[in-house]
Design a protein around this motif. Structure first.
Motif, short mmCIF file in Angstrom:
data_model
loop_
_atom_site.label_atom_id
_atom_site.label_comp_id
_atom_site.label_asym_id
_atom_site.label_seq_id
_atom_site.Cartn_x
_atom_site.Cartn_y
_atom_site.Cartn_z
N TRP A 339 0.82 -1.22 0.00
CA TRP A 339 0.00 0.00 0.00
C TRP A 339 0.86 1.27 0.00
O TRP A 339 0.50 2.27 -0.63
CB TRP A 339 -1.01 -0.01 1.16
N THR A 342 2.27 2.05 -3.41
CA THR A 342 1.16 2.56 -4.23
C THR A 342 0.88 4.02 -3.88
O THR A 342 0.68 4.85 -4.77
CB THR A 342 -0.09 1.68 -4.00
N ALA A 343 0.89 4.30 -2.58
CA ALA A 343 0.66 5.69 -2.13
C ALA A 343 1.72 6.64 -2.68
O ALA A 343 1.43 7.80 -2.98
CB ALA A 343 0.63 5.75 -0.60
N VAL A 346 0.56 7.88 -5.97
CA VAL A 346 -0.51 8.87 -5.78
C VAL A 346 0.10 10.23 -5.38
O VAL A 346 -0.34 11.28 -5.85
CB VAL A 346 -1.51 8.37 -4.69
N GLU A 366 -7.14 8.71 -6.15
CA GLU A 366 -7.25 8.18 -4.80
C GLU A 366 -6.84 6.72 -4.78
O GLU A 366 -6.87 6.03 -5.79
CB GLU A 366 -8.68 8.31 -4.27
N GLN A 367 -6.46 6.28 -3.58
CA GLN A 367 -6.15 4.89 -3.33
C GLN A 367 -7.34 4.36 -2.53
O GLN A 367 -7.46 4.68 -1.34
CB GLN A 367 -4.85 4.82 -2.53
N ASP A 388 -4.65 -3.58 -1.83
CA ASP A 388 -3.79 -2.48 -1.36
C ASP A 388 -3.17 -1.69 -2.51
O ASP A 388 -2.85 -0.51 -2.36
CB ASP A 388 -2.64 -3.04 -0.51
N ASN A 389 -2.96 -2.37 -3.66
CA ASN A 389 -2.22 -1.72 -4.76
C ASN A 389 -3.15 -1.13 -5.83
O ASN A 389 -2.76 -0.95 -6.97
CB ASN A 389 -1.26 -2.72 -5.41
N ILE A 391 -5.33 1.89 -7.53
CA ILE A 391 -5.45 3.35 -7.65
C ILE A 391 -6.64 3.66 -8.54
O ILE A 391 -6.85 3.00 -9.56
CB ILE A 391 -4.17 3.98 -8.27
#
Ligand SMILES: *Cc1c(COP(=O)(O)O)cnc(C)c1O
Length: 415
Positions: A339, A342-343, A346, A366-367, A388-389, A391
């Motif tokens: 996560w 991934t963030a 973003v 957004e995630q 978690d990954n 978007i």
């Protein structure tokens, strides 16, 4: 050419009256600009004025008696509607080619208002499980308190939906496309189940809009939109709408007046202004969504892209058959990313802003695991099919090359 009076015409009349041609109804953008409006407005203004009034006056007692007895089309008290709201309702009904539209203070108010008006204790509703999380919450946590049973079946499992119907079933509900997975419901099959069993059907078509999808033409009873999104289009107001037959919406209008889920005159003005450019905006949202989805699918850091305009999408064929375009929302999974990684993506984009919502001129990112499901545990969130990954990118109307370049730099900078 006869004027379109403020409160008079049915949508069928206004579609042809508008142009003064009997040969054919006006096309979509002409409707966006003109439908539902009077030709000659108060103060000879080209725009509909904002009537700041909580109440409306009667010249004398006879005028009031005439209003009550003849049900004259005029305003009475602000909780039952205002002139700008009626114009917006007629315009939205015309865009959807529906008989009547009922505007609410938000998309959720529209869902709650419709279901509260239509359902009673002992009734059952069946809905496809990929849906806006607050709609699910309203059904599961609140309708149940009034003795309404809600049954979830897997999205696009038509056999499961049909099998779940009982004599108590009052409504079948779905979104299309769904959020955030962008599954596409076959309108003919969905409406067909309803008509075979005499059960009403509701489509939340917020992600499609009337530009991309025509549920009423497929026989769906109610089309609902969070007007907050593409229809208003500028990330500056909340509104919702239900479109369907005037007779079926009558009790809903009545309950709206009791519950007070109305739009202020200022809000209606912003909505009418936003709607003028609706077709132009949708064309760019569709273009941006397709471009960005194709770019992401070709990028080595991307594991999977959910976008109905891609051949790889599980429902691409039905999407192509029933939709004009596929909208601005693109969901994707980042390869081998937890996560936090991934963030980082973003956080690295420079054009889209981090925010919930979609459908406005500004791109938003957004995630979902972080943004939309605070009230659930991480395990529950994963159960909704939210990894978690993931978007979710809601493309605005910026230049498509700029959006693609921005995503490219964000993916490269965080690799
Ligand atoms: C945003 C949204 C809603 C809720 O609309 P609001 O205007 O925020 O109340 C309902 N359904 C879908 C599909 C949405 O995207």
């Amino acid at each position: 050419m006869r004027n379109i009076e403020m409160n008079k015409p049915t949508q069928k009349e206004s579609r042809t009256e508008l142009i003064g041609l009997n040969c054919r109804p006006p096309e979509f953008s002409t409707l966006s600009v003109h439908a539902g409006e009077s030709r000659q407005k108060a103060g000879d203004s080209i725009t509909d004025p904002i009537f700041c009034a909580s109440t409306y006056t009667f010249a004398n007692t006879q005028a009031l008696i005439d209003f009550v007895e003849e049900q004259q089309p005029r305003e009475e008290y602000g909780r039952y509607g205002n002139p700008g709201e009626r114009v917006a309702e007629r315009k939205l009904a015309a865009l959807e080619a529906g008989e009547a539209a009922l505007l609410f203070a938000s998309g959720m108010a529209a869902i709650v208002g419709l279901l509260m008006a239509k359902l009673s204790g002992g009734d059952e509703v069946i809905f496809f499980d990929e849906c806006y999380h607050r709609s699910r919450e309203f059904c599961a946590k609140h309708l149940s308190r009034f003795g309404v049973k809600t049954i979830q079946v897997p999205a696009c499992d038509y056999d499961a939906m049909e099998a779940a119907i009982t004599p108590r079933t009052k409504m079948l509900i779905s979104e299309s496309p769904t959020n955030p997975h962008l599954s596409i419901v076959d309108m003919d099959r969905f409406a067909g189940i309803g008509s075979r069993h005499g059960v009403e059907t509701l489509i939340d078509a917020t992600l499609a809009t009337p530009y991309n999808l025509r549920p009423i033409e497929a026989g769906v009873d109610y089309v609902l939109h969070s007007v907050t999104k593409y229809l208003a289009g500028h990330n500056d107001l909340l509104a919702g709408v239900v479109i369907g037959s005037a007779e079926k919406l009558d009790p809903v209008r009545n309950l709206r007046g009791i519950m007070g889920m109305v739009n202020s005159p200022h809000n209606c003005y912003l909505l009418l202004r936003g709607l003028k450019t609706f077709e132009l905006r949708m064309q760019r949202h569709n273009e941006n969504g397709q471009r960005v989805a194709e770019f992401l699918e070709s990028h080595p850091r991307v594991e999977r892209v959910y976008y109905p305009g891609l051949k790889s999408h599980v429902h691409h064929e039905i999407a192509r058959k029933q939709m004009r375009g596929f909208g601005g929302l693109v969901t994707f999974l980042v390869k081998d990313a937890d996560w936090r990684a991934t963030a980082d993506i973003v956080d690295a984009v420079r054009i889209p802003r981090i925010a919930p919502s979609l459908g406005g001129v500004e791109s938003l990112i957004e995630q979902p695991i972080v943004m939309s499901y605070h009230q659930y545990t991480l395990e529950q969130r994963r159960g909704f099919g939210i990894p978690d990954n993931m978007i979710r990118l809601a493309c605005g109307i910026e230049n498509p090359d700029d959006l693609v370049a921005d995503l490219a730099q964000a993916l490269d900078a965080t690799a």
